[in-house]
Design a protein around this motif. Structure first.
Motif, mmCIF file in Angstrom:
data_model
loop_
_atom_site.group_PDB
_atom_site.id
_atom_site.type_symbol
_atom_site.label_atom_id
_atom_site.label_comp_id
_atom_site.label_asym_id
_atom_site.label_seq_id
_atom_site.Cartn_x
_atom_site.Cartn_y
_atom_site.Cartn_z
ATOM 1 N N ILE A 40 104.740 105.023 -75.033
ATOM 2 C CA ILE A 40 104.311 104.050 -74.041
ATOM 3 C C ILE A 40 102.813 104.092 -73.797
ATOM 4 O O ILE A 40 102.197 103.089 -73.522
ATOM 5 N N SER A 41 102.202 105.265 -73.884
ATOM 6 C CA SER A 41 100.803 105.308 -73.467
ATOM 7 C C SER A 41 99.985 106.277 -74.284
ATOM 8 O O SER A 41 100.324 106.607 -75.400
ATOM 9 N N PHE A 98 107.807 106.059 -63.721
ATOM 10 C CA PHE A 98 108.930 106.103 -64.665
ATOM 11 C C PHE A 98 110.069 105.207 -64.181
ATOM 12 O O PHE A 98 110.793 104.620 -64.994
ATOM 13 N N LEU A 126 109.372 101.688 -65.173
ATOM 14 C CA LEU A 126 109.443 101.623 -66.634
ATOM 15 C C LEU A 126 110.881 101.446 -67.095
ATOM 16 O O LEU A 126 111.188 100.569 -67.913
ATOM 17 N N THR A 150 105.752 108.836 -72.185
ATOM 18 C CA THR A 150 104.582 108.268 -71.532
ATOM 19 C C THR A 150 103.480 109.319 -71.599
ATOM 20 O O THR A 150 103.593 110.305 -72.323
ATOM 21 N N ASP A 151 102.421 109.148 -70.803
ATOM 22 C CA ASP A 151 101.349 110.133 -70.855
ATOM 23 C C ASP A 151 101.733 111.450 -70.204
ATOM 24 O O ASP A 151 101.114 112.473 -70.472
ATOM 25 N N SER A 162 104.019 110.928 -79.866
ATOM 26 C CA SER A 162 103.177 110.290 -78.860
ATOM 27 C C SER A 162 101.796 110.924 -78.813
ATOM 28 O O SER A 162 100.797 110.262 -78.515
#
Length: 336
Positions: free
Chosen positions: A19-20, A65, A68, A151-152, A199
């Protein structure tokens, strides 16, 4: 058939979604390995709780989250919290959604093994990747979209994607047999750790030929092996025992095929994609051959490189983008 208002079967079949940002960094408080403990929580329990399953409480407990999962993954469209709360209630009360949730609750009453596996993996990650953030881990239910989401700062695990290879809805959802075989709880830890690595180190825009792609994927697999040293190769890499043994026995033949057909520097995605994509097998090879033969060779090249360059740390390896140099310095030469 499950309620199509909430998800479309057979469309989102990828294992990982990033995601990021890949530039995730730890805070100073994350740097004490002895105190390292992953934060593990069950988003789906709150979502399916009438007391906690409101947009406000979900955001308070799970941060961004929550939106999301609700909006991007499940696909709820409430323009304000009142409408979103109504949609959550409708989602929660849907007969088939509820059935999947209760099946997951039964299958994952106890998550100690998963938590311990992730704890061990991220303890190794913390040591081998100093300065990198350790993610919170959150489970969720969103039939049947994603195995994992990164995500991050959060690593999400879709428990509905690990209900066992015999789960009745997987064929209905359009999953091919080679994927269904891996939709079992023993794959959760390796899938999740691999998603986090992907990621951190996504495929770059310059990875435009077979060699660059297999070296990239080989590094991911090598790092996964270092983070999960006690996990079986078949679980980590998604091959059956017979498929793994086939690759080991035919390593030289695979390599010679790439060389003889001048595939390493082939920039035609349509011609090399079959050697790195997931699938039941690889066309042009015997039926016993699995998919991802290029990734397997990439792993072997990276292993050879690290054996011959012991001064290179894992983090330094992952930050390198010189696939040609890695191949040359690896001295890779499969045994006959």
């Amino acid at each position: 058939m499950l309620a199509k208002n909430y998800f479309a079967f057979g469309v989102l079949l990828c294992l990982f979604i990033t995601i990021s940002s890949c530039n995730k960094r730890a805070t100073d408080s994350d740097n004490d390995t002895q105190d390292l403990k992953i934060n593990f929580s069950r988003f789906e329990k709150d979502l399916f709780s009438k007391e906690n399953g409101t947009p406000q409480i979900l955001r308070k407990k799970h941060g961004s989250f929550a939106d999301l999962i609700l909006k991007k993954v499940i696909g709820l469209r409430g323009e304000n919290d009142s409408l979103l709360a109504l949609e959550i209630t409708q989602y929660r009360d849907d007969k088939y959604i509820s059935e999947v949730y209760h099946q997951a609750e039964q299958e994952f009453k106890i998550t100690t093994d998963i938590e311990n596996g992730l704890q061990n993996a991220f303890s190794n990650y913390h040591e081998l990747f100093p300065g990198k953030i350790i993610p919170e881990v959150k489970t969720f239910i969103a039939p049947f979209n994603y195995n994992t989401i990164a995500t991050d700062s959060v690593l999400g695990i879709g428990l509905d994607m690990y209900l066992g290879s015999g789960y009745k809805y997987y064929p209905t959802a359009g999953f091919p047999l080679f994927k269904i075989r891996r939709l079992s709880k023993e794959y959760i830890v390796s899938d999740a750790v691999a998603a986090w690595l992907q990621s951190d180190y996504p495929t770059g825009q310059d990875d435009n030929n077979l060699l660059k792609n297999i070296i990239h994927d080989g590094k991911i697999w090598y790092a996964l092996d270092r983070l999960l040293p006690d996990e079986s190769d078949t679980i980590k890499f998604g091959f059956s025992k017979d498929q793994w043994e086939w690759c080991e026995k035919n390593e030289l033949n695979i390599w010679q095929f790439f060389i003889q057909n001048k595939l390493l520097y082939n920039a035609n995605t349509g011609e090399y994609i079959k050697f790195i994509n997931d699938g039941a097998t690889t066309s042009g090879f015997p039926k016993d051959a699995p998919s991802k033969l290029g990734t397997f060779i990439g792993l072997k090249i990276v292993q050879s490189f690290m054996q011959k360059n012991s001064g290179v740390t894992l983090q330094q390896l992952m930050n390198r983008n010189d696939a040609d140099k890695i191949l040359i310095d690896s001295g890779y030469k499969p045994e006959k």
